[in-house]
Design a protein around this motif. Sequence first.
Motif, PDB file in Angstrom:
ATOM      1  N   PRO A 180       0.930  -1.136   0.054  1.00  0.00           N
ATOM      2  CA  PRO A 180       0.053   0.044  -0.193  1.00  0.00           C
ATOM      3  C   PRO A 180       0.699   1.320  -0.005  1.00  0.00           C
ATOM      4  O   PRO A 180       1.912   1.218   0.036  1.00  0.00           O
ATOM      5  CB  PRO A 180      -0.752   0.031   1.291  1.00  0.00           C
ATOM      6  N   THR A 195      -0.477   5.921   8.353  1.00  0.00           N
ATOM      7  CA  THR A 195      -1.628   6.284   7.631  1.00  0.00           C
ATOM      8  C   THR A 195      -1.418   5.339   6.040  1.00  0.00           C
ATOM      9  O   THR A 195      -0.274   5.387   5.428  1.00  0.00           O
ATOM     10  CB  THR A 195      -2.002   7.558   7.116  1.00  0.00           C
ATOM     11  N   SER A 197      -3.291   3.542   2.492  1.00  0.00           N
ATOM     12  CA  SER A 197      -4.478   3.618   1.279  1.00  0.00           C
ATOM     13  C   SER A 197      -3.761   2.782   0.368  1.00  0.00           C
ATOM     14  O   SER A 197      -2.657   2.498   0.031  1.00  0.00           O
ATOM     15  CB  SER A 197      -4.601   5.223   0.935  1.00  0.00           C
ATOM     16  N   THR A 198      -4.919   2.105  -0.526  1.00  0.00           N
ATOM     17  CA  THR A 198      -4.494   1.145  -1.640  1.00  0.00           C
ATOM     18  C   THR A 198      -5.309   1.670  -2.894  1.00  0.00           C
ATOM     19  O   THR A 198      -6.626   1.976  -2.531  1.00  0.00           O
ATOM     20  CB  THR A 198      -4.761  -0.219  -1.361  1.00  0.00           C
ATOM     21  N   GLU A 201      -9.508  -2.659  -3.679  1.00  0.00           N
ATOM     22  CA  GLU A 201     -10.471  -3.220  -2.492  1.00  0.00           C
ATOM     23  C   GLU A 201      -9.885  -4.409  -1.835  1.00  0.00           C
ATOM     24  O   GLU A 201      -9.726  -5.261  -2.660  1.00  0.00           O
ATOM     25  CB  GLU A 201     -11.712  -3.095  -2.967  1.00  0.00           C
ATOM     26  N   ILE A 234     -10.690  -2.985   3.325  1.00  0.00           N
ATOM     27  CA  ILE A 234     -10.335  -1.777   2.944  1.00  0.00           C
ATOM     28  C   ILE A 234     -11.038  -1.353   1.596  1.00  0.00           C
ATOM     29  O   ILE A 234     -11.395  -2.150   0.789  1.00  0.00           O
ATOM     30  CB  ILE A 234      -8.647  -1.975   2.405  1.00  0.00           C
ATOM     31  N   ASP A 237      -8.638   3.517  -2.356  1.00  0.00           N
ATOM     32  CA  ASP A 237      -8.282   4.679  -2.558  1.00  0.00           C
ATOM     33  C   ASP A 237      -8.664   5.621  -1.175  1.00  0.00           C
ATOM     34  O   ASP A 237      -8.999   6.922  -1.120  1.00  0.00           O
ATOM     35  CB  ASP A 237      -8.786   5.493  -3.808  1.00  0.00           C
ATOM     36  N   LYS A 238      -9.264   4.995   0.010  1.00  0.00           N
ATOM     37  CA  LYS A 238      -9.580   5.544   1.146  1.00  0.00           C
ATOM     38  C   LYS A 238      -8.300   5.527   2.098  1.00  0.00           C
ATOM     39  O   LYS A 238      -7.728   4.532   2.337  1.00  0.00           O
ATOM     40  CB  LYS A 238     -10.851   4.788   1.657  1.00  0.00           C
ATOM     41  N   GLU A 239      -8.109   6.488   2.938  1.00  0.00           N
ATOM     42  CA  GLU A 239      -7.223   6.509   3.926  1.00  0.00           C
ATOM     43  C   GLU A 239      -7.616   5.998   5.270  1.00  0.00           C
ATOM     44  O   GLU A 239      -8.629   6.150   5.796  1.00  0.00           O
ATOM     45  CB  GLU A 239      -6.436   7.780   4.194  1.00  0.00           C
ATOM     46  N   TYR A 240      -6.722   5.076   5.845  1.00  0.00           N
ATOM     47  CA  TYR A 240      -6.929   4.505   7.213  1.00  0.00           C
ATOM     48  C   TYR A 240      -5.768   4.823   8.083  1.00  0.00           C
ATOM     49  O   TYR A 240      -4.868   4.619   7.758  1.00  0.00           O
ATOM     50  CB  TYR A 240      -7.301   2.957   7.137  1.00  0.00           C
TER      51      TYR A 240
END
Length: 539
Positions: A180, A195, A197-198, A201, A234, A237-240
Amino acid sequence: MSSSQQPLRLTEKIGYAIGDGAANIAWRGVATFLFIFYTDVYGLDPAAVGILMLVARSGDGISDILMGIIGDRTKTKHGSFRPWILWTAVPLGIILSLLFTVPDLDDGGKLIYAYITYILFTLIYTANNIPYGALMAVMTRSHRERTSLGSYRMAGAFAGGMIVQGALLGLVLSFGNVNPSIDVSPISDNETRVTISTPIEVDTASITTKNGIGSIRWEDDALATQSKRISFSIEADKEYSFIVTGEPELKAEEIALINQKKGYQYSMFIMSALLSFLMIITFITTKERVSPPEDQKSDLKKDFRDLVTNKPWLVLLSVGLLFNVYTSIKQGITVIYFVHYIHNELLAGTYLVALAFASIAGAVAVSYLGKRLGKKRLFIYALLFSGAVNTLFMFCGPDDIGSIFAIGIVSEFANAMFPTLFFAMLGDAADFSEWKNGRRATGLVYSAGSFATKFGGGLAGAIIGFVLASYSYDGQNDLAIQGSIPGIIMLMSWIPAVIAVVTAALMCLYPLSQEHMDDISADLNIRRDEESLIKIESA
């Protein structure tokens, strides 16, 4: 001395042992990893998994007996049992891969898929393992040589277990690596914000630090329980964001984000290919030498009558079932224990390898100890000792790593003696039946071994599932996991210990002493020599 009474060559003993190494890539892989795969990756409820394992094994008694009958009546130029090892080598590898594959289906479809693949696995395993077990009894007539062969077999079995238990989690991390986008920013000397993101999904991702030192929690939940690993889904394209504690100067490349579905699937592809290859080697390197008496006619009714009046076999059937429950609970809870109680998934692999070395030592020790104590007494002593040591897990905390390893290794050394002795004693039960009734149904006798292994594993899975469900375990919910810790500790410690004591009590009923088996073997050898002499004179 006939070839059936001569000592077996070392290469043949090793070749036979390789077969159980292959079988245990499948069996120990399933016993150790399938439960946590079903709950944490596949997404099934633990109670549903327990019911699945119990229902799928409910027909084992019938399928195992049928396979024993089929094996006894198979006649080829390669013998009665060896051909089945060859015929099932590739199918067993294929079904093992499918077992650890998550299909693109809804929850109901996935549960149906799990039932189908698990039932097929048990059936193909039966078609492979009953002939493999029976092969031991027809490679040599010497019960002492069978004890030696049993030691080699179990050393091979534990080596196979070591391969899958030691390597699988590392392979999952390698094949499942998501790569990621990772941003790392220090908050304090002891805390780091991570932080990720990938662009893709991932349904069942798992984040951890590669060296397993740091603890992780969600950044937006200050009260969240810290863990060595967090599982979640996941979105692309969303940040965690997470907070890692206890690992100063953390770098982005030290963070691992794993696609568990892909990791398990590809890892099992590798294990399955190795399994099939090793099975073929066993077929090539072994030979059948012992056949039923010349005048024995096929009579299924008599075979069954002899079986149900064979007291050694009836005792072994009960004992084998219970000691496999004992062993399978220990195997099935280990990874869950390390992931959710010790909070170190990779340490589970090291622990399992250490236990595998202890298992090999225990299997090798059987030949020496069995000659001095006899198989029956050694079996009882080993059960009581292993169970007593296992209860000590009750007193271990998450940081008592040295004690956990020591307890596991000592308990496993004794635990390894059970299957080594059990399969050698099934050969003794086959000899007893021939000595008493003048008939031999080796495959039918050895059906007890497969039934005990598979149904015992099913009962163990049900026990694990029901105990964890009673504590509301949910492998994808950190809060539920923490609430289930007392149940995990129970399954790791005193629950299997109670089963060990009951099994030892049943083993006291086993009637064949070392001296009795010496007399039976001598008598059978005289009969065989007389049959051979009559055959020569009539020719």
